[in-house]
Design a protein around this motif. Structure first.
Motif, PDB file in Angstrom:
ATOM      1  N   THR B  58      76.001  34.323  55.532  1.00 30.24           N
ATOM      2  CA  THR B  58      75.392  35.478  55.282  1.00 30.24           C
ATOM      3  C   THR B  58      75.941  36.040  54.022  1.00 30.24           C
ATOM      4  OG1 THR B  58      75.527  36.016  57.473  1.00 30.24           O
ATOM      5  CG2 THR B  58      74.480  37.846  56.256  1.00 30.24           C
ATOM      6  N   ASN B  59      74.837  36.275  52.858  1.00 31.16           N
ATOM      7  CA  ASN B  59      75.331  36.771  51.731  1.00 31.16           C
ATOM      8  C   ASN B  59      76.399  36.344  50.897  1.00 31.16           C
ATOM      9  OD1 ASN B  59      73.343  38.720  52.513  1.00 31.16           O
ATOM     10  ND2 ASN B  59      74.796  39.975  53.463  1.00 31.16           N
ATOM     11  N   SER B 228      81.807  37.332  50.632  1.00 32.88           N
ATOM     12  CA  SER B 228      80.649  37.673  51.200  1.00 32.88           C
ATOM     13  C   SER B 228      80.404  39.264  50.794  1.00 32.88           C
ATOM     14  CB  SER B 228      80.181  37.508  52.495  1.00 32.88           C
ATOM     15  OG  SER B 228      80.885  38.037  53.046  1.00 32.88           O
ATOM     16  N   SER B 232      72.565  41.965  51.225  1.00 33.07           N
ATOM     17  CA  SER B 232      72.072  41.170  50.102  1.00 33.07           C
ATOM     18  C   SER B 232      71.908  41.853  48.810  1.00 33.07           C
ATOM     19  CB  SER B 232      70.997  40.255  50.768  1.00 33.07           C
ATOM     20  OG  SER B 232      69.946  41.355  50.969  1.00 33.07           O
ATOM     21  N   ILE B 235      74.396  41.444  46.326  1.00 33.21           N
ATOM     22  CA  ILE B 235      74.995  40.185  45.713  1.00 33.21           C
ATOM     23  C   ILE B 235      75.031  40.157  44.205  1.00 33.21           C
ATOM     24  CG2 ILE B 235      74.357  37.707  45.586  1.00 33.21           C
ATOM     25  CD1 ILE B 235      73.649  37.803  48.486  1.00 33.21           C
ATOM     26  N   ASN B 264      75.263  32.217  44.185  1.00 37.74           N
ATOM     27  CA  ASN B 264      75.107  32.606  45.555  1.00 37.74           C
ATOM     28  C   ASN B 264      74.377  31.651  46.309  1.00 37.74           C
ATOM     29  OD1 ASN B 264      72.148  32.880  45.241  1.00 37.74           O
ATOM     30  ND2 ASN B 264      72.554  34.858  44.208  1.00 37.74           N
TER      31      ASN B 264
END
Lengths: 253, 405
Positions: B58-59, B228, B232, B235, B264
């Motif tokens: 995740t992210n 992470s 998002s 990021i 990413n």
């Protein structure tokens, strides 16, 4: 009676150019028609009567000359404007009926109203029904052309010509495809419409047909050679057709 | 003329020739159906890849050594800066956006125990790794901070490894041998499946990086650092921040290249996405050819129809139809045909894609966008291929049209 001119042409000529040869189909037609007249234009083939009818019917442009129809001067009009004139001021009846196949009588008669651009409010269906009743086909409205006899088809065509209440009814050999009995019926119908005030112009090569009108104009080589008014009594006769008098002229089948 | 009247007239004349209309429409039906099935396959593949990308974590942000410069001349492997535990710790300490950081140490090795032995990859990671990868436990637990600090010989097995060494069994508490060192199994992870490129993500074991570096391999280099962010949205900012921290940590001068790469997970996936996008386009393009052929069929039939109905056109003109009325009538006819064909094609395309995915097991995706595009396309085909015949009809001379037999 005051003369009410519905149509007048002056010096109308039409020249077709075919390769290097020029064909002078019309050579100066001066013609004036009053409202409510019933006229026949006669002449042998090649005399220019079809050309004249096309120009009067706004299907074609004259090479020179002026044409005035019910308040409008028709020189220099565009294709679209001519289409609108045909829609509102002219009712065509053809030799071959020219109905749309697989389309009911009522829909055929409605057709001109669908192309109406005058923005007037018309009850399309009702007006078309009235026109069909006027030609005696009130009970055949839902029939398609192939379910109708020749005479009936021609009457549908006449109803279609009438439905926009035109200034002039143009009929090109309207009885050419009909037997003599049915011809009488159709001519009688034209006479009825004439008696109701409609201006009717018949184009024909049959003198019988011509003689049920009031006035006969004869063309030869693109010129008018005779323009004679007929006696009223003669015009009222439903011509001297060979049809036996015993036959019922109202027969539909 | 009113629109409804136009459509009525068009439908009437289309219905007069049912067989011909059906055959003409078939071209469009097949064209649209093929486009829909092909796009469904392509989008299915794309969505499958997207799903696989999401299993990465995740992210997720990945820091790797080496330059990623795309243009110009790269100085290649010489230009890279080694990643260190200090980098990882500094990021963890100083970054505002990053919430979890883990170094990754790889080592290929044999794991012995249970039913036999299995060659797999040992990943030395930190406790944050489980958060970054968003990876749930099937049995047991992940190792904790104190085990990391104390370099304990503990290990978490990936699903594939556990299945091979301990089929149908909970191995927590058992011991395996790695390079002659006994290691205790403390957990088994849930399966994640394959990556887009076909690598089995579950064929792996995890241990504290401290343990891996000191006891399980002679190899202490850090291959990558994973991080992470909680959301998002963070990021891009986090990537910039990590870059700045790394440059500072390595004392890179202002105009020098980074010597490391911060990407990413979407960057990682982009190449593969690009491939399937090209594939989808290619499939759609091939299918469009059949739509084109269908359009030509419509044009052909409309031309025949105009010739056949020349007299009708003459009649309509004589009673007052303008050229535009005739043009519109024929155009509407071809549009009605192509849109009707398009609608049937959409139905067939949908049925076809679902049958195909049942037969082959491929993932297919049919979206409302596809429907809209397919409809617009078939209407466009009707207009494009109907225009020439319609214009031909409108340009007819009424006198000649009336004389036509």
């Amino acid at each position: 009676m005051e003369h009410d001119i519905v149509m007048r042409t002056q010096g109308l000529t039409k020249v077709y150019t075919m390769g290097k040869t020029e064909v002078h189909a019309l050579q100066g037609i001066d013609l004036t028609i009053d409202r409510g007249e019933m006229i026949a234009i006669v002449g042998a083939s090649g005399s220019g009567k079809s050309t004249l009818m096309n120009i009067i019917g706004c299907l074609d442009y004259p090479t020179s000359g002026t044409y005035y129809l019910d308040g409008v001067h028709l020189e220099n009009l565009s294709r679209n404007e001519l289409a609108d004139i045909r829609n509102s001021k002219i009712g065509f009846v053809f030799q071959g009926f020219n109905l749309l196949s697989r389309t009911t009588a009522l829909e055929n008669v409605e057709l001109p109203l669908l192309y109406d651009r005058s923005k007037r409010k018309i009850a399309i269906r009702k007006t078309a029904e009235e026109a069909l009743e006027r030609v005696g086909l009130g009970d055949r409205m839902d029939h398609e052309p192939n379910e109708l006899s020749g005479g009936q088809q021609q009457r549908v065509a006449i109803a279609r010509a009438l439905v926009t209440n035109p200034s002039i009814l143009l009929a090109d050999e309207p009885t050419g495809n009909l037997d003599s009995k049915t011809s009488v019926e159709v001519l009688t119908l034209f006479q009825e419409l004439h008696s109701q005030g409609m201006t009717v112009l018949l184009i024909t090569h049959e003198s019988d047909v011509a003689h049920c009108t009031q006035r006969i104009i004869e063309l030869r080589d693109g010129k008018i050679i005779h323009d004679k008014h007929i006696q009223q009594e003669m015009a009222d006769m439903t011509t001297s057709t060979e049809a036996p008098a015993s036959l019922d002229p109202d027969l539909d089948s | 003329m009113k629109g409804s009247t136009l459509i009525k007239i068009a439908s009437q004349s289309i219905l007069k020739n049912k067989m011909r209309t059906m055959l003409t429409m078939l071209g469009i039906v097949i064209g649209v159906g093929a486009v829909i099935v092909m796009v469904a396959i392509g989008q299915g593949a794309q969505s499958q890849i997207q799903e696989q990308i999401n299993t990465l974590g995740t992210n997720m942000i990945v820091v790797t050594p080496g330059s990623s410069r795309q243009g110009g001349v790269s100085r290649g492997a010489q230009s890279y800066n080694r990643l260190t535990i200090k980098d990882s710790e500094k990021i963890k300490r100083e970054s505002l956006f990053v919430s979890a950081v883990s170094p990754v140490v790889f080592s290929r090795t044999q794991v012995i125990g249970g039913q036999g032995n299995w060659r797999t990859t040992i990943n030395g990671v930190s406790t944050d790794y489980q958060i970054i990868r968003n990876w749930d436990m099937k049995y047991g637990r992940f190792f904790d901070q104190s085990e990391l600090r104390q370099m304990r010989r503990v290990m978490v097995l990936g699903h594939t490894v556990a299945e091979n060494l301990f089929p149908d069994e909970d191995p927590v508490g058992l011991t395996v041998q790695v390079r002659n060192v006994p290691v205790e199994i403390i957990g088994v992870l849930e399966p994640k499946g394959q990556t887009a490129s076909g690598n089995d993500q579950d064929d792996v074991v995890f241990a504290p990086y401290t343990t891996v570096q000191t006891r399980l391999s002679g190899w202490s280099r850090i291959f990558q650092i994973l991080a992470s962010t909680p959301s998002s949205r963070d990021i891009p900012a986090a990537q910039e921040e990590i870059r700045a921290i790394m440059r500072e940590s390595h004392g890179i001068s202002r105009f020098a290249e980074d010597g490391f790469t911060v990407r990413n997970q979407n960057d990682l996936a982009e190449a593969e996405q690009g491939t399937t996008e090209v594939m989808t386009l290619l499939l759609a393009a091939i299918a469009s050819i059949s739509l084109l052929v269908g359009g030509i069929g419509i044009m052909n039939i409309m031309l025949v129809s105009v010739t056949e109905r020349t007299r009708e056109i003459g009649i309509r003109m004589a009673i007052g139809a303008r050229g535009r009325d005739v043009l519109t009538q024929f155009l509407v006819e071809s549009i009605v045909m192509s849109v009707l064909g398009g609608l049937i094609g959409i139905g067939i395309g949908f049925a076809g894609s679902s049958i195909l995915s049942q037969l082959t097991g491929w993932n297919t995706v049919t979206s409302p966008t596809t429907i809209m595009i397919a409809l617009a396309f078939s209407a466009g085909v009707g207009i494009f291929f109907g225009f020439y015949p319609a214009r031909k009809a409108a340009a007819l001379n009424p006198i000649e049209a009336l004389r036509h037999e």
